[in-house]
Scaffold this motif. Structure first.
Motif, PDB file in Angstrom:
ATOM      1  N   TRP A 106      -9.340  -4.705   2.084  1.00 59.10           N
ATOM      2  CA  TRP A 106      -8.381  -3.711   1.342  1.00 59.10           C
ATOM      3  C   TRP A 106      -8.617  -2.281   1.741  1.00 59.10           C
ATOM      4  O   TRP A 106      -7.659  -1.381   1.724  1.00 59.10           O
ATOM      5  CB  TRP A 106      -8.542  -3.751  -0.032  1.00 59.10           C
ATOM      6  CG  TRP A 106      -9.884  -3.306  -0.635  1.00 59.10           C
ATOM      7  CD1 TRP A 106     -11.094  -3.937  -1.204  1.00 59.10           C
ATOM      8  CD2 TRP A 106     -10.078  -1.983  -0.934  1.00 59.10           C
ATOM      9  NE1 TRP A 106     -11.860  -3.093  -1.493  1.00 59.10           N
ATOM     10  CE2 TRP A 106     -11.239  -1.907  -1.609  1.00 59.10           C
ATOM     11  CE3 TRP A 106      -9.187  -0.914  -1.260  1.00 59.10           C
ATOM     12  CZ2 TRP A 106     -11.955  -0.591  -2.110  1.00 59.10           C
ATOM     13  CZ3 TRP A 106      -9.756   0.364  -1.690  1.00 59.10           C
ATOM     14  CH2 TRP A 106     -11.111   0.468  -1.859  1.00 59.10           C
ATOM     15  N   GLN A 116       0.970  -1.331  -0.070  1.00 51.11           N
ATOM     16  CA  GLN A 116      -0.016  -0.041  -0.048  1.00 51.11           C
ATOM     17  C   GLN A 116       0.825   1.324   0.061  1.00 51.11           C
ATOM     18  O   GLN A 116       1.817   1.285   0.618  1.00 51.11           O
ATOM     19  CB  GLN A 116      -1.121   0.001   1.120  1.00 51.11           C
ATOM     20  CG  GLN A 116      -1.696  -1.188   1.350  1.00 51.11           C
ATOM     21  CD  GLN A 116      -1.103  -2.234   2.414  1.00 51.11           C
ATOM     22  OE1 GLN A 116      -0.298  -3.144   1.946  1.00 51.11           O
ATOM     23  NE2 GLN A 116      -1.510  -2.002   3.628  1.00 51.11           N
ATOM     24  N   ALA A 131      -4.188   0.564  -2.431  1.00 48.69           N
ATOM     25  CA  ALA A 131      -3.599  -0.919  -2.110  1.00 48.69           C
ATOM     26  C   ALA A 131      -3.377  -1.671  -3.261  1.00 48.69           C
ATOM     27  O   ALA A 131      -4.379  -1.595  -4.233  1.00 48.69           O
ATOM     28  CB  ALA A 131      -4.974  -1.527  -1.422  1.00 48.69           C
ATOM     29  N   SER A 191      -6.500  -1.514   4.956  1.00 46.81           N
ATOM     30  CA  SER A 191      -4.816  -1.593   4.464  1.00 46.81           C
ATOM     31  C   SER A 191      -4.674  -0.481   3.759  1.00 46.81           C
ATOM     32  O   SER A 191      -3.668   0.104   4.048  1.00 46.81           O
ATOM     33  CB  SER A 191      -5.004  -3.046   3.516  1.00 46.81           C
ATOM     34  OG  SER A 191      -5.258  -3.952   4.130  1.00 46.81           O
ATOM     35  N   ALA A 192      -5.469   0.117   2.891  1.00 46.71           N
ATOM     36  CA  ALA A 192      -5.007   1.292   1.995  1.00 46.71           C
ATOM     37  C   ALA A 192      -5.145   2.560   2.967  1.00 46.71           C
ATOM     38  O   ALA A 192      -4.398   3.344   2.903  1.00 46.71           O
ATOM     39  CB  ALA A 192      -6.048   1.337   0.905  1.00 46.71           C
TER      40      ALA A 192
END
Length: 595
Positions: free
Chosen positions: A170, A53, A62, A173-174
DNA sequence: AGCGCGGGCGCG
DNA sequence: AAAGCGCGCCCGCGCT
């Protein structure tokens, strides 16, 4: 607190996304680009890389590694071309994954780390990205973590199996690099102003330690299996006896041991602070040596032996086998900012705690063909730091005498006074207890604690301690001064090392914690500096493990002697402290153990 | 079954 | 007046 409501997060799942990412990369922005990774587990040699990322304070991207790895490589190439600084949170961890899976060489000179910032800014509070973000950036920023946790639990997903396109995965995570960029923005300048030298040292230490982790240590599996067999056989046999003779099914259960003691009519002589019967090593050793009942002596002896065997097998040998990769290498995890004092720790396995005198465990490690291990440790570094910071003339003189040609080892000198006998042999069994005694006294221990450490009656230690205090009055003065200084700070008592690192004490425990913190903390900084020296001297590829004041290296046999001299030089400093800081090492021929 | 905690023990 | 400090790992035990 920052507002994250305008932040845009994207998952790269098509060519257009990739192009947009590259466009974003070229834009001007305030602050560094932040990077993070997601993996299938914690070990880059055993677990896969899943996502990389990128982000700044407004945008988070991501990129799935297995599908869009080419985009990741392109981003790193561009970052390198543009000489762009990057920030990571605990980059030591992510760089290893990027190195192992993507072949990316970390641009160490262009990197900042928010975890190092957090640890230096506040050594007591949690330094995880989520904690920091909710405290410094946006309380709600981590709320979505719950959705991910619940989704993973509900679907029985692990970090290795959670689908990339599962939005809670995601999205959060991003968001991580975005949070990292914000934490950098908030803490960066302040930490550089308050503890800039310590911060630079930490970044350099990250680099050296990442290389050590990557190199790893080779184990001898056949040797370990054999050692396990031996401990296991002994343990099995002893447990059968314990059960048959004393109805003990677990040698660690103080409840069972208490019943066994009562069944034998034996008085219980040791208790924990909480008042429970205590059956630790000290107590069992006493029963073994001094109980009037031979059955008690025998039971205590077997309990100590089976505990030792289980510890060796369970804490060490079996872990070695479990943690080794396909090449029989163990890549232990080095936490460069573990202790509140700035000391490092090593886990998985805890290679800093391998038994010193038991050659079996350390013998599990073997050098690569054509190589030998050398180890080099600082000489009495904490005591020397004590002499330096206290400026105690007697202590400085004692070290000068110890360092002079034909001089007696510092601890041997103290031992000679305690035992009233000329002790010159560093292998003398009384030296280690005396060492504990010196440190006990240095850190505010009482005569009782010191007597215990030295294994002598209180009556013997009390006058020795008195004499010790009279010999080095500056130590007491230093502790008092530091205690006052820490207390004067207010709510959180703290002092700073010469590099600016904040060292904290718990309220009410300043006297016993803060002197130790300064000495242990600056010794840790000094030691980190020696690691940088070793790397700068071109020995980086041979370095394997830091052990508080000792470095283990694995070097070509033919060069071992020469390298050892260089290592000793790199770890010594004879000019910047009131006593010389010296180091001495040795070469180990076959395994990680002295012959 | 999984978690947190204290006891115990290994290191500097 | 008196005061050892810092870690990691395994086990038993009580709790959820």
């Amino acid at each position: 607190m920052a507002d994250l409501s305008g932040v845009k997060l994207r998952l790269v799942e098509g060519v257009q996304d990739a192009m947009d990412l590259m466009t974003w990369l070229g834009e001007r922005r305030e602050g560094n680009i932040a990077i993070d990774t997601e993996s299938g587990g914690l070990n880059p040699h055993l677990d896969r890389l899943r996502m990389v990322q990128f982000g700044d304070m407004q945008y988070g991207w991501a990129v799935p590694w297995e599908r869009w790895g080419g985009v990741v490589l392109e981003v790193f190439q561009k970052l390198r071309q543009n000489r762009e600084r990057v920030t990571m949170h605990h980059g030591c961890f992510d760089w290893r994954f990027l190195q192992v899976h993507a072949g990316i060489t970390p641009p160490w000179s262009m990197y900042d780390d928010t975890m190092a910032m957090a640890a230096l800014h506040d050594p007591l509070r949690p330094k995880g990205l989520k904690h920091l973000a909710s405290r410094l950036v946006d309380k709600t920023a981590v709320a979505g973590q719950k959705a991910l946790d619940e989704g993973m639990a509900k679907n029985k997903w692990t970090w290795d199996t959670v689908p990339i396109d599962y939005p809670p995965y995601w999205v959060y995570s991003a968001l991580d690099p975005v949070l990292t960029a914000h934490v950098d923005h908030i803490l960066g300048d302040q930490v550089r102003a308050e503890a800039g030298r310590a911060y630079d040292l930490e970044l350099a230490t990250n680099r050296v330690c990442a290389d050590m982790m990557l190199a790893g240590l080779r184990i001898d599996k056949a040797y370990i299996h054999e050692a396990i067999q031996k401990f296991e056989a002994f343990s099995k046999e002893t447990r059968i006896w314990l059960k048959a003779t004393h109805a003990i099914t677990s040698p660690m259960s103080s409840g069972q041991l208490k019943r066994a003691w009562e069944a034998m009519g034996e008085d219980i002589l040791f208790f924990t602070d909480a008042g429970a019967a205590r059956f630790d090593k000290e107590a069992l050793t006493f029963y073994q040596n001094s109980s009037p009942n031979p059955r008690v002596q025998q039971l205590a002896r077997y309990l100590l032996a089976v505990r030792h065997a289980d510890k060796m097998k369970g804490s060490y040998l079996e872990n070695f086998l479990e943690l080794a990769d396909a090449d029989d290498l163990i890549h232990a995890s080095i936490n460069t900012l573990a202790a509140r004092t700035g000391r490092m720790s090593v886990t998985d396995p805890a290679l800093q705690t391998l038994p010193r005198d038991d050659k079996v465990i350390r013998g599990s490690f073997v050098p690569r063909p054509g190589f030998v291990f050398i180890s080099c440790d600082l000489d009495q570094v904490e005591a020397r730091m004590g002499a330096h910071f206290s400026e105690d003339e007697g202590m400085i003189a004692a070290f000068m005498e110890a360092d002079s040609p034909g001089g007696r080892d510092f601890f041997c000198g103290i031992a000679s006074i305690i035992y009233d006998e000329d002790i010159r042999d560093k292998k003398d069994p009384r030296r280690q207890p005396v060492k504990n005694t010196v440190y006990g006294s240095l850190y505010g221990g009482g005569a009782a604690t010191m007597a215990k450490a030295a294994g002598v009656p209180y009556e013997v230690m009390a006058p020795v301690k008195k004499r010790f205090d009279e010999m080095f009055p500056g130590l007491r003065t230093m502790s008092d001064r530091l205690t006052n200084e820490a207390k004067a700070q207010g709510d959180v008592p703290f002092i700073r090392t010469p590099l600016g690192r904040k060292l904290v004490a718990d309220k009410g425990r300043e006297y016993t914690q803060i002197t130790n913190a300064l000495i242990q903390g600056h010794a840790a900084e000094y030691f980190k500096g020696t690691l940088i020296n070793l790397s700068a001297a071109g020995l980086g590829e041979y370095m394997r493990l830091p052990i508080h004041d000792e470095c283990l290296l694995e070097v070509p046999i033919a060069e071992a002697k020469d390298i050892l001299h260089v290592v000793e030089e790199c770890m010594s400093d004879k000019t910047n402290y009131r006593v010389p800081i010296t180091a001495g090492g040795n070469i180990m021929e076959d395994r990680w153990r002295k012959m």
